[in-house]
Design a protein around this motif. Sequence first.
Motif, PDB file in Angstrom:
ATOM      1  N   ALA A 155       0.876  -1.167   0.000  1.00  0.00           N
ATOM      2  CA  ALA A 155       0.000   0.000   0.000  1.00  0.00           C
ATOM      3  C   ALA A 155       0.921   1.227   0.000  1.00  0.00           C
ATOM      4  O   ALA A 155       2.096   1.128   0.372  1.00  0.00           O
ATOM      5  CB  ALA A 155      -0.893   0.003   1.235  1.00  0.00           C
ATOM      6  N   PRO A 156       0.415   2.388  -0.415  1.00  0.00           N
ATOM      7  CA  PRO A 156       1.287   3.554  -0.570  1.00  0.00           C
ATOM      8  C   PRO A 156       1.617   4.290   0.735  1.00  0.00           C
ATOM      9  O   PRO A 156       1.052   5.330   1.065  1.00  0.00           O
ATOM     10  CB  PRO A 156       0.494   4.461  -1.524  1.00  0.00           C
ATOM     11  CG  PRO A 156      -0.922   4.079  -1.308  1.00  0.00           C
ATOM     12  CD  PRO A 156      -0.927   2.623  -0.981  1.00  0.00           C
ATOM     13  N   LEU A 157       2.550   3.703   1.487  1.00  0.00           N
ATOM     14  CA  LEU A 157       3.131   4.391   2.641  1.00  0.00           C
ATOM     15  C   LEU A 157       4.549   3.880   2.808  1.00  0.00           C
ATOM     16  O   LEU A 157       4.919   2.835   2.283  1.00  0.00           O
ATOM     17  CB  LEU A 157       2.295   4.207   3.904  1.00  0.00           C
ATOM     18  CG  LEU A 157       2.152   2.806   4.519  1.00  0.00           C
ATOM     19  CD1 LEU A 157       3.284   2.519   5.505  1.00  0.00           C
ATOM     20  CD2 LEU A 157       0.825   2.690   5.235  1.00  0.00           C
ATOM     21  N   LEU A 158       5.340   4.637   3.564  1.00  0.00           N
ATOM     22  CA  LEU A 158       6.773   4.350   3.636  1.00  0.00           C
ATOM     23  C   LEU A 158       7.283   4.654   5.033  1.00  0.00           C
ATOM     24  O   LEU A 158       6.969   5.695   5.609  1.00  0.00           O
ATOM     25  CB  LEU A 158       7.506   5.215   2.607  1.00  0.00           C
ATOM     26  CG  LEU A 158       9.033   5.186   2.596  1.00  0.00           C
ATOM     27  CD1 LEU A 158       9.542   3.802   2.220  1.00  0.00           C
ATOM     28  CD2 LEU A 158       9.551   6.244   1.613  1.00  0.00           C
ATOM     29  N   SER A 159       8.083   3.732   5.594  1.00  0.00           N
ATOM     30  CA  SER A 159       8.738   3.966   6.879  1.00  0.00           C
ATOM     31  C   SER A 159      10.245   3.922   6.709  1.00  0.00           C
ATOM     32  O   SER A 159      10.779   3.117   5.932  1.00  0.00           O
ATOM     33  CB  SER A 159       8.315   2.912   7.912  1.00  0.00           C
ATOM     34  OG  SER A 159       7.053   3.218   8.466  1.00  0.00           O
ATOM     35  N   CYS A 160      10.929   4.784   7.446  1.00  0.00           N
ATOM     36  CA  CYS A 160      12.383   4.843   7.366  1.00  0.00           C
ATOM     37  C   CYS A 160      12.941   5.386   8.673  1.00  0.00           C
ATOM     38  O   CYS A 160      12.198   5.724   9.600  1.00  0.00           O
ATOM     39  CB  CYS A 160      12.813   5.738   6.195  1.00  0.00           C
ATOM     40  SG  CYS A 160      12.372   7.482   6.399  1.00  0.00           S
ATOM     41  N   ASN A 161      14.259   5.465   8.749  1.00  0.00           N
ATOM     42  CA  ASN A 161      14.948   6.114   9.855  1.00  0.00           C
ATOM     43  C   ASN A 161      16.141   6.886   9.313  1.00  0.00           C
ATOM     44  O   ASN A 161      16.517   6.724   8.137  1.00  0.00           O
ATOM     45  CB  ASN A 161      15.406   5.097  10.911  1.00  0.00           C
ATOM     46  CG  ASN A 161      14.333   4.847  11.961  1.00  0.00           C
ATOM     47  OD1 ASN A 161      13.772   5.783  12.522  1.00  0.00           O
ATOM     48  ND2 ASN A 161      14.043   3.576  12.227  1.00  0.00           N
ATOM     49  N   VAL A 162      16.723   7.696  10.164  1.00  0.00           N
ATOM     50  CA  VAL A 162      17.926   8.448   9.808  1.00  0.00           C
ATOM     51  C   VAL A 162      19.001   8.122  10.828  1.00  0.00           C
ATOM     52  O   VAL A 162      18.770   8.225  12.044  1.00  0.00           O
ATOM     53  CB  VAL A 162      17.664   9.968   9.781  1.00  0.00           C
ATOM     54  CG1 VAL A 162      18.944  10.716   9.418  1.00  0.00           C
ATOM     55  CG2 VAL A 162      16.548  10.304   8.798  1.00  0.00           C
ATOM     56  N   GLN A 163      20.150   7.701  10.359  1.00  0.00           N
ATOM     57  CA  GLN A 163      21.249   7.348  11.250  1.00  0.00           C
ATOM     58  C   GLN A 163      21.590   8.525  12.159  1.00  0.00           C
ATOM     59  O   GLN A 163      21.678   9.665  11.718  1.00  0.00           O
ATOM     60  CB  GLN A 163      22.472   6.943  10.433  1.00  0.00           C
ATOM     61  CG  GLN A 163      22.289   5.666   9.636  1.00  0.00           C
ATOM     62  CD  GLN A 163      23.471   5.369   8.722  1.00  0.00           C
ATOM     63  OE1 GLN A 163      24.520   6.007   8.832  1.00  0.00           O
ATOM     64  NE2 GLN A 163      23.316   4.410   7.822  1.00  0.00           N
ATOM     65  N   GLY A 164      21.785   8.205  13.432  1.00  0.00           N
ATOM     66  CA  GLY A 164      22.159   9.245  14.380  1.00  0.00           C
ATOM     67  C   GLY A 164      20.981   9.944  15.035  1.00  0.00           C
ATOM     68  O   GLY A 164      21.185  10.827  15.886  1.00  0.00           O
TER      69      GLY A 164
ATOM     70  N   GLY B 122      12.705  -5.621  13.579  1.00  0.00           N
ATOM     71  CA  GLY B 122      13.863  -5.217  14.365  1.00  0.00           C
ATOM     72  C   GLY B 122      13.943  -3.736  14.670  1.00  0.00           C
ATOM     73  O   GLY B 122      15.029  -3.221  14.938  1.00  0.00           O
ATOM     74  N   THR B 123      12.809  -3.034  14.647  1.00  0.00           N
ATOM     75  CA  THR B 123      12.815  -1.591  14.918  1.00  0.00           C
ATOM     76  C   THR B 123      12.054  -1.246  16.193  1.00  0.00           C
ATOM     77  O   THR B 123      11.626  -0.099  16.382  1.00  0.00           O
ATOM     78  CB  THR B 123      12.199  -0.822  13.729  1.00  0.00           C
ATOM     79  OG1 THR B 123      10.897  -1.370  13.446  1.00  0.00           O
ATOM     80  CG2 THR B 123      13.070  -0.934  12.500  1.00  0.00           C
ATOM     81  N   LEU B 124      11.895  -2.211  17.075  1.00  0.00           N
ATOM     82  CA  LEU B 124      11.085  -1.998  18.268  1.00  0.00           C
ATOM     83  C   LEU B 124      11.677  -0.931  19.178  1.00  0.00           C
ATOM     84  O   LEU B 124      10.933  -0.201  19.850  1.00  0.00           O
ATOM     85  CB  LEU B 124      10.935  -3.317  19.035  1.00  0.00           C
ATOM     86  CG  LEU B 124       9.966  -3.316  20.212  1.00  0.00           C
ATOM     87  CD1 LEU B 124       8.557  -2.965  19.758  1.00  0.00           C
ATOM     88  CD2 LEU B 124       9.983  -4.674  20.918  1.00  0.00           C
ATOM     89  N   GLU B 125      12.980  -0.831  19.233  1.00  0.00           N
ATOM     90  CA  GLU B 125      13.612   0.114  20.154  1.00  0.00           C
ATOM     91  C   GLU B 125      13.497   1.554  19.681  1.00  0.00           C
ATOM     92  O   GLU B 125      13.338   2.468  20.494  1.00  0.00           O
ATOM     93  CB  GLU B 125      15.090  -0.255  20.359  1.00  0.00           C
ATOM     94  CG  GLU B 125      15.301  -1.589  21.043  1.00  0.00           C
ATOM     95  CD  GLU B 125      14.649  -1.633  22.424  1.00  0.00           C
ATOM     96  OE1 GLU B 125      14.745  -0.635  23.162  1.00  0.00           O
ATOM     97  OE2 GLU B 125      14.017  -2.657  22.744  1.00  0.00           O
ATOM     98  N   GLN B 126      13.592   1.801  18.396  1.00  0.00           N
ATOM     99  CA  GLN B 126      13.622   3.177  17.903  1.00  0.00           C
ATOM    100  C   GLN B 126      12.398   3.588  17.119  1.00  0.00           C
ATOM    101  O   GLN B 126      12.177   4.778  16.871  1.00  0.00           O
ATOM    102  CB  GLN B 126      14.860   3.419  17.039  1.00  0.00           C
ATOM    103  CG  GLN B 126      14.890   2.635  15.747  1.00  0.00           C
ATOM    104  CD  GLN B 126      16.133   2.920  14.927  1.00  0.00           C
ATOM    105  OE1 GLN B 126      16.818   2.023  14.486  1.00  0.00           O
ATOM    106  NE2 GLN B 126      16.427   4.185  14.723  1.00  0.00           N
ATOM    107  N   GLY B 127      11.539   2.636  16.734  1.00  0.00           N
ATOM    108  CA  GLY B 127      10.403   2.983  15.905  1.00  0.00           C
ATOM    109  C   GLY B 127      10.863   3.441  14.529  1.00  0.00           C
ATOM    110  O   GLY B 127      12.005   3.183  14.121  1.00  0.00           O
ATOM    111  N   THR B 128      10.003   4.117  13.805  1.00  0.00           N
ATOM    112  CA  THR B 128      10.367   4.609  12.474  1.00  0.00           C
ATOM    113  C   THR B 128       9.673   5.942  12.209  1.00  0.00           C
ATOM    114  O   THR B 128       8.763   6.359  12.921  1.00  0.00           O
ATOM    115  CB  THR B 128       9.929   3.631  11.353  1.00  0.00           C
ATOM    116  OG1 THR B 128       8.528   3.394  11.455  1.00  0.00           O
ATOM    117  CG2 THR B 128      10.703   2.322  11.426  1.00  0.00           C
ATOM    118  N   ILE B 129      10.136   6.573  11.143  1.00  0.00           N
ATOM    119  CA  ILE B 129       9.482   7.757  10.588  1.00  0.00           C
ATOM    120  C   ILE B 129       8.560   7.256   9.480  1.00  0.00           C
ATOM    121  O   ILE B 129       9.012   6.601   8.548  1.00  0.00           O
ATOM    122  CB  ILE B 129      10.518   8.723   9.976  1.00  0.00           C
ATOM    123  CG1 ILE B 129      11.623   9.046  10.974  1.00  0.00           C
ATOM    124  CG2 ILE B 129       9.853   9.980   9.449  1.00  0.00           C
ATOM    125  CD1 ILE B 129      12.885   9.590  10.306  1.00  0.00           C
TER     126      ILE B 129
END
Length: 383
Positions: free
Chosen positions: A305-314, A346-353
């Motif tokens: 579906a049209p959505l996107l999750s990501c993170n930024v290092q740091g 594996g993103t439980l600790e930091q979540g995502t954008i």
Amino acid sequence: MIYLDNAATTSPKPRPVREAVDRALRTFSANPGRSGYRMSMAAAEELYACRKEASDFFHGPGPENVAFPLNCTQALNMVLKGWLKAGDHVVVSDLEHNAAMRPLEALREKGVTYTAAHVSIGDHDATVDAFRKSMNEKTRLILCTHASNVWGARLPVERIAALAHAYQIPIAVDAAQSAGVLPIDMQEMGLDFLCVPGHKGLYGPMGTGLLLTARGEQLETILEGGTGSSSMQLRQPQEMPDRFESGTLNVPGIAGLRAGIRFVKQRREELFRHEMAYVQALYDRLASIPEVVLYTPRPDPQHFAPLLSCNVQGFSSEEAGAILARQGIAVRCGLHCAPAAHRAMGTLEQGTIRLAPSAFSNFAEIPQVTAGFLKMIHRKFSK
């Protein structure tokens, strides 16, 4: 503001939705069907018109089998707590929202068990096989999301439904991220229970939702009260939709929901193409930035579906979201009320954008969003 939190609530709402709410408040703000005067009857007619619109849109089992919960969460609770009893077993996916997982945990304390089948993103065969292996002789329901609210990953619900029915087990689908975005045909897909929010892809007001099912009379109720029907009886009515509509309904919201369904119906394929192209273009831009972490393959119409999750290092996801917000870019950060989906990736600790467009998202925004990420990274690493 560049609004990319549409996976939570679409904004802005289309003009016909706003006008429908205003008209309802001005012209039939009365209890629907509770009396014989014109305004009450007009309110009841509006509710029926929305039931019919929803049933037609999802090719459901008929307008009489459409109930109006407050939201998708309530619809899921109605199915889970109304269908399951001590000793029953449920199969869910490992990408479920807390709208499913928290009711299941509450039911687990009452003797219901569940198994989370692993979703192999992009591999529908493996996903169906995981559901098959998770079933046992006590399985009485399969419940799964149609599309992950974190990763956008689509589940092959048609194939999962066929698997369930081969064992005479009903299937309930959480369409929180798919209703109005992905095509849903209840009869063709073999869905027994469809749980839908009004305020997301259907562009309706907040506080609206749908439960579509031909098996409503088989569900126990989680709320009882006045329905305007069978008032001499102290037991809740058996028939749909009265069985699940105690108290006064949100008539202005439902009028807006009807207008939202009509808005989407007129341009459904166009909306999906627009939103998917937006997400793909945004994915390509972010993939070119080394500090941006992307967790899924490039979204394609068959698997996402049209959505996107990501993170930024740091950056923590919340920190990144706050920085983007100061630049006028609205995103959702954290766990998105779906720790199961984050645990699976594996993103439980930091979540995502999370970034999610809508019908009103403009491709001219994409360079600005990309610039927002670059500006954040530059400031961090140039110190």
